[in-house]
Design a protein around this motif. Structure first.
Motif: not given
Length: 334
Positions: A259-265, A270-274, A295-300
């Motif tokens: 979430a922190g990295l998403i905030a500073v992007s 487009e999505g999160v890879v695990l 993440l609540k379905d906000n990102y693929p």
């Protein structure tokens, strides 16, 4: 023709062999202790699976990779591409013996750098904030994620012995959060106030604290590094409350970091890879499902192979041999 990728991981050294159609021929792993004791030879294991004379290029990773900032031919790299082996987690010597044996062959090889303060390709803010952000296999993991998804703007979350999350924007690695400053892994984790006090009082070294700051700290598990994840999972299956707390805490810290990295992007993610042995886990818990609660379905979400480090390294070798000049913004001297 064949191409080889090597992932210098915490519990072992993984290899991926790929043909000239970019199809995987084989993936195998050598334990660190086995290598150190000379029980297994990486060159012999490779020669069982592929004609070494057919190998056009091999891409390898080693330790912190903080001595170089470009993908470089191994014969042009000094001191195995590292500034120091101190403070890099548990040292067994297994990875060093593999590096030395591969270096002694005639296989053309390149060394992938880590992400650190001297990485010109990274965002200056990340370079100013953190002296070290990720070891070299995270670069190959990100490349495999890029090849698998085609996403130009994403977070790559590698969750295993340690947890490292990487921000990619416009197909370039922008920055990352290393294991010692962010989320917990199974073994390694960030140093909190109590650990700093323990270090100052001489109860342990900083490296010892780092190497016992992951989920194992909460679960109260000790033993050989290679066995700790299985021990944690076994306690979790048995319904052990400390093991469940450890897993849940690990997941929460990873979610915070993502979430922190998403905030500073600056771009829409487009999505999160695990990936990683925990990030790709489906049993005894579904990591993808658990992280998505935050993440609540906000990102693929996309789960890729836990061997993505070795696979991505082989893909780097393949693409550089075939004319690419950079990998996710990192220049290549090859």
């Amino acid at each position: 023709m064949a191409f080889i990728g090597m992932d210098h991981g915490t519990t072992g050294i993984s290899f991926c062999i790929m043909d000239d159609n970019e199809e995987i021929i084989d993936i195998f792993k050598i334990g660190r202790e086995q290598s150190k004791k000379g029980e297994v030879s990486p060159v012999e294991e490779l020669s069982k699976r592929v004609d070494l004379d057919s190998v056009k290029l091999m891409a390898i990773t080693y330790s912190m990779g903080d001595g170089i900032n470009k993908i470089s031919p191994i014969d042009k790299v000094k001191d195995r591409g590292i500034l120091s082996i101190d403070g890099a987690g548990k040292v067994t010597g297994g990875g060093t013996s593999v590096y030395s044996e591969l270096q002694s062959t005639n296989i053309p090889a390149i060394l992938i750098p880590g992400l650190h303060k001297d990485s010109d390709s990274l965002d200056p803010l990340f370079r100013a904030a953190y002296s070290h952000q990720a070891s070299p296999e995270k670069v190959s993991i990100c490349y495999n994620a890029f090849k698998e998804t085609g996403w130009e703007n994403m977070i790559v979350a590698d969750i295993s012995s340690n947890s490292v999350d990487i921000l990619i924007e416009n197909s370039r690695i922008k920055g990352a959060m290393d294991a010692c400053v962010g989320a917990m892994g199974v073994i390694h984790g960030p140093l909190d106030l109590q650990m700093i006090r323990d270090i100052d009082e001489g109860k342990c070294s900083a490296n010892e604290a780092f190497s016992n700051a992951g989920a194992v700290k909460i679960a109260g598990i000790e033993g050989k590094v290679a066995n700790l994840k299985d021990a944690l999972f076994e306690k979790y299956i048995d319904g052990d409350e400390d093991a469940k707390l450890a897993v849940d805490t690990l997941i929460m810290t990873v979610a915070m970091e993502i979430a922190g990295l998403i905030a500073v992007s600056k771009n829409k993610i487009e999505g999160v890879v695990l990936t990683g042995s925990v990030g790709s886990c489906k049993n005894p818990f579904d990591f993808e499902k658990e992280i998505n609660k935050y993440l609540k379905d906000n990102y693929p979400l996309k789960v890729i192979s836990k061997e993505s480090g070795a696979i991505g390294a082989a893909q780097i070798a393949f693409d550089l041999y075939n004319g690419k000049k950079e990998i996710l913004g990192i220049p290549a001297e090859y």
